[in-house]
Design a protein around this motif. Structure first.
Motif, PDB file in Angstrom:
ATOM      1  N   LEU A  28       0.832  -1.198   0.000  1.00  0.00           N
ATOM      2  CA  LEU A  28       0.000   0.000   0.000  1.00  0.00           C
ATOM      3  C   LEU A  28       0.869   1.251   0.000  1.00  0.00           C
ATOM      4  O   LEU A  28       1.914   1.302   0.648  1.00  0.00           O
ATOM      5  N   ILE A  82      -3.099   6.385   0.576  1.00  0.00           N
ATOM      6  CA  ILE A  82      -3.883   6.219   1.810  1.00  0.00           C
ATOM      7  C   ILE A  82      -4.296   7.586   2.349  1.00  0.00           C
ATOM      8  O   ILE A  82      -5.473   7.832   2.645  1.00  0.00           O
ATOM      9  N   ARG A 127       0.019   2.256   7.552  1.00  0.00           N
ATOM     10  CA  ARG A 127      -0.288   1.546   6.308  1.00  0.00           C
ATOM     11  C   ARG A 127      -0.978   0.214   6.560  1.00  0.00           C
ATOM     12  O   ARG A 127      -1.851  -0.203   5.798  1.00  0.00           O
ATOM     13  N   ALA A 166      -4.728   0.693   6.936  1.00  0.00           N
ATOM     14  CA  ALA A 166      -5.431   1.424   5.894  1.00  0.00           C
ATOM     15  C   ALA A 166      -6.715   0.706   5.494  1.00  0.00           C
ATOM     16  O   ALA A 166      -6.813  -0.527   5.609  1.00  0.00           O
TER      17      ALA A 166
END
Length: 498
Positions: free
Chosen positions: A432, A437, A455, A458
């Motif tokens: 990610l 995000i 992360r 997320a």
């Protein structure tokens, strides 16, 4: 090649069964086709291992299921005779709570006002593993004597008074307190005194007491929400009975028994593993995380004591957080009112009537779902409606308040505890992109206390929440009465710049 998915037999639009052989009843699987495809082979294997374990009468796999310790997270495991620490987990009585205020949503339109509330909350409620009251100057101080009382009494009137928590909030708890297996708190007191019999052990226990009123790390959070009532006339009437206020701000919390419960759980894992090894017993499916004890044995009684104490700590932890959050909101918006809607666990073993007998229902990442008229709601204010079910999704897509329908009997009166992970933490951190995000949350006007949103937490690290809720509705387990839209999030992370 893994063939477990091919074994799933569809019995309804969002129900399937997974045969396990050995003349055992199949596992009930809740999930639409996309959700069923999200279950990895290891998740299904853990479910099968759990169903084949000694003393187990029934297993349910919920749509948020994913690999856990021994048993999958998102499963229900029922036994008339045995208790299993694994299908309760190391965060004993990890739970959800929802505080409803009369503050109109418009009051949080300005990001600057939200920042003020975030600052007021973080001055009172620490976040992160190992963090305690010394990290929050306006927190409540808990000494050894009060911590002992919390662990052994739960949300008693005396405990609530000492911590400045409204006494009425105990009535909005799934369980306000837990007793020992003998039906008294004396057995818990004796057990806790024994656990702290040495100075270094007592010092460690008392250090964990000081985490009362705090969030942990990982998926624990606090979230300011705007309540939007959903559904038809029946659902709106139920929502109003719950005390939900359309268009007003609520606060959703997810946390558990912190280091206190973790230490109790790990002590039990080590102790039961040692018992198995000393007696030459085989672990179910060769997995030491599926250790167990007969509920009436000495080992089973000790586990039930420790689970009860962890559960008591988790209960008061949530109530204290909510009291501190309300205090923080009032610092920014003087005079607002707030009431606890409900507090409900998803890592616990409870005795409940299932399939015509009182059995131990282990919910590992699963939420109790009792509909109107269920005997365990008799005499409560939820007797005629069913109790609130609090299901966190993610900040971007929202969270949900549901109420059980009669069809919940098919899932041992249980539903999922949230969206459920679709990515491991390691994979999420690798795959990610931080800028995406942060932009996704900004596009929905959601801010947090973190400089950068974690992360591994997320929204895209989790399953499609709307598909998860669709699974629950189509299986006839529960109906949605409100959707919660996030305005800001409190997480464990580096603090944002002022």
């Amino acid at each position: 090649m893994d063939t477990t998915h091919e074994m799933l037999t569809v019995t309804g639009q969002a129900k399937a069964t997974l045969p396990v052989g050995d003349d055992l009843s199949p596992i009930t699987v809740i999930g639409t086709e996309p959700i069923r495809q999200s279950f990895g082979g290891e998740t299904l294997k853990q479910a099968i291992n759990s169903r084949r374990a000694p003393g187990v009468s029934r297993v349910v796999l919920n749509p948020d299921a994913h690999v856990g310790y021994g048993a999958p997270v998102g499963c229900v495991m029922v036994s008339p005779t045995h208790v299993y620490p694994g299908p309760v987990g190391v965060d004993i009585k990890c739970s959800m709570s929802l505080l409803q205020t009369d503050l109109p949503a418009e009051a949080l339109h300005d990001a600057a006002e939200r920042r003020k509330v975030i600052k007021a909350i973080t001055k009172r409620v620490p976040t992160g593993a190992g963090r305690g009251q010394r990290h929050a100057p306006k927190s409540r101080r808990v000494d050894g004597r009060l911590g002992f009382q919390v662990a052994t009494e739960g949300a008693s009137k005396a405990v609530l008074k000492k911590l400045g928590i409204p006494k009425s909030w105990a009535e909005a708890c799934e369980d306000a307190f837990h007793l020992g297996p003998d039906g008294t708190s004396d057995s818990l007191a004796a057990r806790l005194q024994w656990l702290g019999r040495e100075r270094d052990k007592l010092d460690r226990i008392e250090s964990k007491y000081r985490q009362l009123g705090s969030y942990g790390g990982g998926n624990h959070f606090g979230e300011a929400e705007v309540v939007r009532l959903a559904g038809g006339e029946r659902e709106r009437a139920v929502a109003e009975t719950f005390g939900l206020k359309d268009g007003c701000v609520a606060f959703l919390s997810h946390c558990g028994s912190r280091g206190f419960g973790h230490d109790l759980a790990m002590t039990q894992f080590r102790s039961l593993k040692s018992v198995f090894q000393s007696r030459g017993l085989a672990f179910p499916a060769g997995d030491p995380q599926l250790v167990y004890a007969h509920a009436d044995s000495a080992e089973g009684q000790q586990y039930l004591c420790d689970m009860a104490m962890g559960a008591n700590f988790a209960t008061v932890n949530h109530l204290l957080i909510n009291a501190l959050v309300l205090e923080a909101f009032r610092e920014v918006f003087p005079g607002i009112r707030g009431e606890l809607v409900y507090f409900i666990s998803h890592n616990i073993a409870r005795q409940e009537p299932i399939d015509g007998a009182v059995q131990w229902v282990h919910r590992k990442g699963a939420t109790r779902a009792l509909p109107a008229g269920h005997p365990q709601l008799a005499g409560t204010r939820f007797e005629s409606t069913g109790h609130p079910i609090l299901l966190p999704g993610n900040p971007r897509d929202g969270s949900s308040v549901m109420v059980a329908d009669a069809g919940a009997e098919a899932s041992a009166f249980s539903v999922n505890h949230g969206a459920g992970r679709r990515m491991s933490r390691t994979r999420a951190k690798k795959q990610l992109v931080q800028s995406e995000i942060d932009r996704g949350l900004a596009d929905h006007d959601i801010i947090s206390n973190c400089r950068t949103y974690p992360r591994d937490e997320a929204p895209d690290a989790y399953k499609d929440f709307n598909e998860v809720l669709k699974s629950v509705r189509q299986a006839g387990l529960a109906s949605e009465v409100a959707r919660l839209q996030a305005r800001f999030v409190i997480k464990d992370g580096a603090p944002a710049d002022d």
